[in-house]
Write an enzyme that holds these catalytic residues in place. Structure first.
Site, PDB file in Angstrom:
ATOM      1  N   SER A 142       6.176  -8.687  -8.540  1.00 12.02           N
ATOM      2  CA  SER A 142       6.714  -7.554  -7.790  1.00 12.02           C
ATOM      3  C   SER A 142       5.786  -7.262  -6.623  1.00 12.02           C
ATOM      4  O   SER A 142       4.580  -7.567  -6.685  1.00 12.02           O
ATOM      5  CB  SER A 142       6.823  -6.317  -8.687  1.00 12.02           C
ATOM      6  OG  SER A 142       7.117  -5.155  -7.931  1.00 12.02           O
ATOM      7  N   TYR A 155       2.462   0.103 -14.220  1.00 19.37           N
ATOM      8  CA  TYR A 155       3.421  -0.955 -13.874  1.00 19.37           C
ATOM      9  C   TYR A 155       2.785  -1.930 -12.895  1.00 19.37           C
ATOM     10  O   TYR A 155       2.884  -3.154 -13.074  1.00 19.37           O
ATOM     11  CB  TYR A 155       4.683  -0.341 -13.270  1.00 19.37           C
ATOM     12  CG  TYR A 155       5.695  -1.366 -12.801  1.00 19.37           C
ATOM     13  CD1 TYR A 155       6.420  -2.119 -13.721  1.00 19.37           C
ATOM     14  CD2 TYR A 155       5.923  -1.582 -11.441  1.00 19.37           C
ATOM     15  CE1 TYR A 155       7.343  -3.061 -13.299  1.00 19.37           C
ATOM     16  CE2 TYR A 155       6.839  -2.520 -11.011  1.00 19.37           C
ATOM     17  CZ  TYR A 155       7.555  -3.260 -11.943  1.00 19.37           C
ATOM     18  OH  TYR A 155       8.462  -4.201 -11.514  1.00 19.37           O
TER      19      TYR A 155
END
Length: 231
Positions: A142, A155
């Site tokens: 990501s 995250y």
């Protein structure tokens, strides 16, 4: 021309979103696709849709946080198709990630799937790839693995870890015939991001096309890192 004809690919997190799009694109390129995710019914529906288009698909319900289930996924794929050529580590959790909120269970779920699940998948599929001196590992990270916001701490940590695993594997697997690609998507229009409405989003197919690009390069080309962001 179907560049992946005769190849077999496992895609995790394939019941919806990016994973389902990757499975469709790889199948369109000729690959036999093995779809893995926890939710059995939507997984089977995705596989049926691919089969209805004339491609080959197998659904294997799998919890990527459970090592034994991941090992069974790879074993079943190899028994069904002979070998696994491509493994796409796409399954992921994006939950409450602020350290100050103290939501430990959310952190544990993200670590279990986003980090340990990736390692379980690599561990299960890599020995046979090394024996055959060919294979391709694709890890979906990501842009949160490049940049940390005040709401993404844990995250982002898991996605930094995915990038670190990818970069380390590139070095460990040099000259073995096994390739590694890390793909870092920006915001994608998927169920994981449906609560975010104030940003431009990519389509899941945009990430799927990046996967196909990486895995259809000549054997001597290793696309190590792709970052895909919305304009």
């Amino acid at each position: 021309m179907k560049k992946l004809l005769g190849k077999t690919a496992i895609i995790t997190g394939a019941s919806s979103g990016i994973g389902a799009a990757i499975a469709r694109e790889l199948a369109s390129a000729g690959a036999n696709v093995v779809l893995a995710a926890r939710r059995a019914q939507p997984l089977i529906e995705q596989a049926d849709e691919i089969k209805a288009s004339g491609s080959v698909a197998l659904a294997v319900p799998t919890n990527m946080a459970v090592k034994e289930e991941v090992e069974q996924l790879v074993k079943q794929a190899a028994e069904h198709f002979g070998h696994v050529d491509i493994f796409v580590n796409n399954a992921g959790q994006m939950l409450s990630a602020q350290v100050t909120k103290g939501e430990v269970e959310d952190w544990e779920r993200m670590i279990d799937v986003n980090v340990k699940g990736v390692l379980y998948g690599i561990n299960a599929v890599l020995p046979a790839m090394l024996t055959r001196s060919e294979g391709h590992l694709v890890n979906i990270a990501s842009v949160s693995g490049h940049e940390v916001t005040k709401t993404s701490t844990v995250y982002s940590a898991t996605k930094f870890a995915v990038r670190a695993i990818s970069q380390g594997l590139e070095k460990e697997l040099a000259r073995t015939g096994v390739r590694v690609t890390n793909i870092s998507p920006g915001m994608v229009d998927t169920p994981l991001s449906n609560t975010i409405t104030d940003r431009q989003k990519l389509a899941a197919e945009d990430i799927a096309k990046a996967v196909v690009y990486a895995v259809t390069q000549p054997d001597y080309v290793n696309v190590n890192e792709i970052t895909v962001r919305p304009v």
